[in-house]
Design an enzyme around this catalytic site. Structure first.
Site, PDB file in Angstrom:
ATOM      1  N   ARG A  65      20.781  -7.061 -20.426  1.00 22.17           N
ATOM      2  CA  ARG A  65      20.304  -5.175 -21.642  1.00 22.17           C
ATOM      3  C   ARG A  65      19.534  -4.756 -20.838  1.00 22.17           C
ATOM      4  O   ARG A  65      19.782  -3.735 -20.854  1.00 22.17           O
ATOM      5  CB  ARG A  65      20.325  -6.236 -22.524  1.00 22.17           C
ATOM      6  CG  ARG A  65      20.016  -5.254 -23.420  1.00 22.17           C
ATOM      7  CD  ARG A  65      19.834  -5.929 -24.977  1.00 22.17           C
ATOM      8  NE  ARG A  65      19.753  -4.800 -26.221  1.00 22.17           N
ATOM      9  CZ  ARG A  65      18.547  -4.123 -26.364  1.00 22.17           C
ATOM     10  NH1 ARG A  65      17.144  -5.207 -27.134  1.00 22.17           N
ATOM     11  NH2 ARG A  65      18.769  -3.589 -28.082  1.00 22.17           N
ATOM     12  N   ILE A  77      19.120   2.176 -28.406  1.00 18.18           N
ATOM     13  CA  ILE A  77      20.499   1.060 -27.998  1.00 18.18           C
ATOM     14  C   ILE A  77      20.567   0.622 -29.067  1.00 18.18           C
ATOM     15  O   ILE A  77      19.144  -0.148 -29.049  1.00 18.18           O
ATOM     16  CB  ILE A  77      19.895   0.136 -26.544  1.00 18.18           C
ATOM     17  CG1 ILE A  77      21.059  -0.623 -26.510  1.00 18.18           C
ATOM     18  CG2 ILE A  77      18.541  -0.106 -26.611  1.00 18.18           C
ATOM     19  CD1 ILE A  77      20.383  -1.602 -24.255  1.00 18.18           C
ATOM     20  N   SER A  78      21.475  -0.484 -29.114  1.00 22.07           N
ATOM     21  CA  SER A  78      21.639  -1.528 -30.706  1.00 22.07           C
ATOM     22  C   SER A  78      21.039  -2.277 -30.579  1.00 22.07           C
ATOM     23  O   SER A  78      20.975  -2.549 -29.545  1.00 22.07           O
ATOM     24  CB  SER A  78      22.964  -1.378 -30.933  1.00 22.07           C
ATOM     25  OG  SER A  78      23.996  -0.479 -31.238  1.00 22.07           O
ATOM     26  N   GLN A  79      20.706  -2.775 -31.673  1.00 22.65           N
ATOM     27  CA  GLN A  79      19.598  -3.981 -31.748  1.00 22.65           C
ATOM     28  C   GLN A  79      20.970  -5.019 -31.499  1.00 22.65           C
ATOM     29  O   GLN A  79      22.233  -5.295 -31.668  1.00 22.65           O
ATOM     30  CB  GLN A  79      19.666  -4.072 -33.125  1.00 22.65           C
ATOM     31  CG  GLN A  79      18.710  -5.513 -33.374  1.00 22.65           C
ATOM     32  CD  GLN A  79      17.815  -5.298 -34.914  1.00 22.65           C
ATOM     33  OE1 GLN A  79      18.130  -4.902 -35.845  1.00 22.65           O
ATOM     34  NE2 GLN A  79      17.860  -6.765 -35.168  1.00 22.65           N
TER      35      GLN A  79
END
Ligand code: SAH
Length: 213
Positions: A37, A63-65
């Protein structure tokens, strides 16, 4: 940009965290363990890459969790070989997870800079999407429709009708709907005009906006 052993340790902890929050799909947990990530984040945030948090990326987006990525992917029940349309490529992290799950991924991003950057990162990691398109996701991707699954990673005020049209019968779509807080909605297309909607709880997303920029 190298994938150091410490990142693997951090990813293992992240997987344990997601398991403790209820994510059970082994292939998804394995994808989270496998995809670096930190490659998808600005280098200033490198140290936070494996916390279960959303973070800023370029162009005032996020950026999404990881939990949200895993949750949406799990509820969508993606299978190997399925044609999946993602709206909101953003960093490309969710795209990478879907590619790792061996889906045929079509992803649309409205901000040129993000579309370009995510393309670069995914190709650096040898993760091949079917199509990464700079366009307005409200329109879907007519030329490549219909899709088995559609995942929307930005919050829309309403469910975009064109996306419902581009879903196969028996296909599923997951989308956060609402303005300040959003309700995650899972939609199952039972017939041409027959949709079953399930409310999956509250989440927070950046807004889905019209027109590409
Ligand atoms: N899936 C991404 C989430 C990024 S945040 C990730 O894992 O990082 C949501 C993204 O949706 C933003 O990049 C935003 O620019 C994009 N977006 C918002 N409205 C859109 C639209 N109409 N069409 C396509 N992308 C859109």
């Amino acid at each position: 940009m190298i994938d150091l052993p410490k990142h693997k340790g951090q990813r293992k902890k992240l997987v344990e965290k997601l398991f403790s929050k209820g994510i059970r799909n082994k292939r998804i947990l394995n994808a989270i363990y496998s995809i670096p990530r930190h490659f998808f984040m600005e280098s200033d945030f490198d140290n936070y890459a494996y916390e279960d948090k959303a973070f800023p990326i370029s162009a005032s987006q996020t950026i999404s969790q990881p939990y949200t990525v895993a949750f949406q992917t799990e509820k969508l029940d993606v299978k190997e070989g399925e044609k999946v349309l993602e709206i909101g490529t953003g960093s490309g992290y969710q795209t990478a997870i879907l590619i790792h799950l061996k889906c045929e991924v079509y992803s649309v991003e409205r901000i040129f800079e993000l579309s370009r950057k995510s393309k670069k990162i995914l190709s650096k990691l040898n993760l091949n999407a079917r199509k990464l398109v700079w366009s307005d996701g409200y329109l879907g991707l007519k030329d490549f429709a219909p899709f088995d699954k559609i995942i929307v990673t930005a919050a829309s005020k309403e469910i975009p009708p064109e996306l419902l049209n581009q879903l196969k019968i028996n296909g599923k779509m997951i989308i956060p709907v609402g303005e300040i807080n959003q309700t995650m909605i899972l939609i199952e297309k039972k017939g041409l005009n027959d949709f079953k909607k399930t409310d999956l709880g509250l989440f927070k997303f950046v807004p889905m906006l019209k027109n590409k920029v």
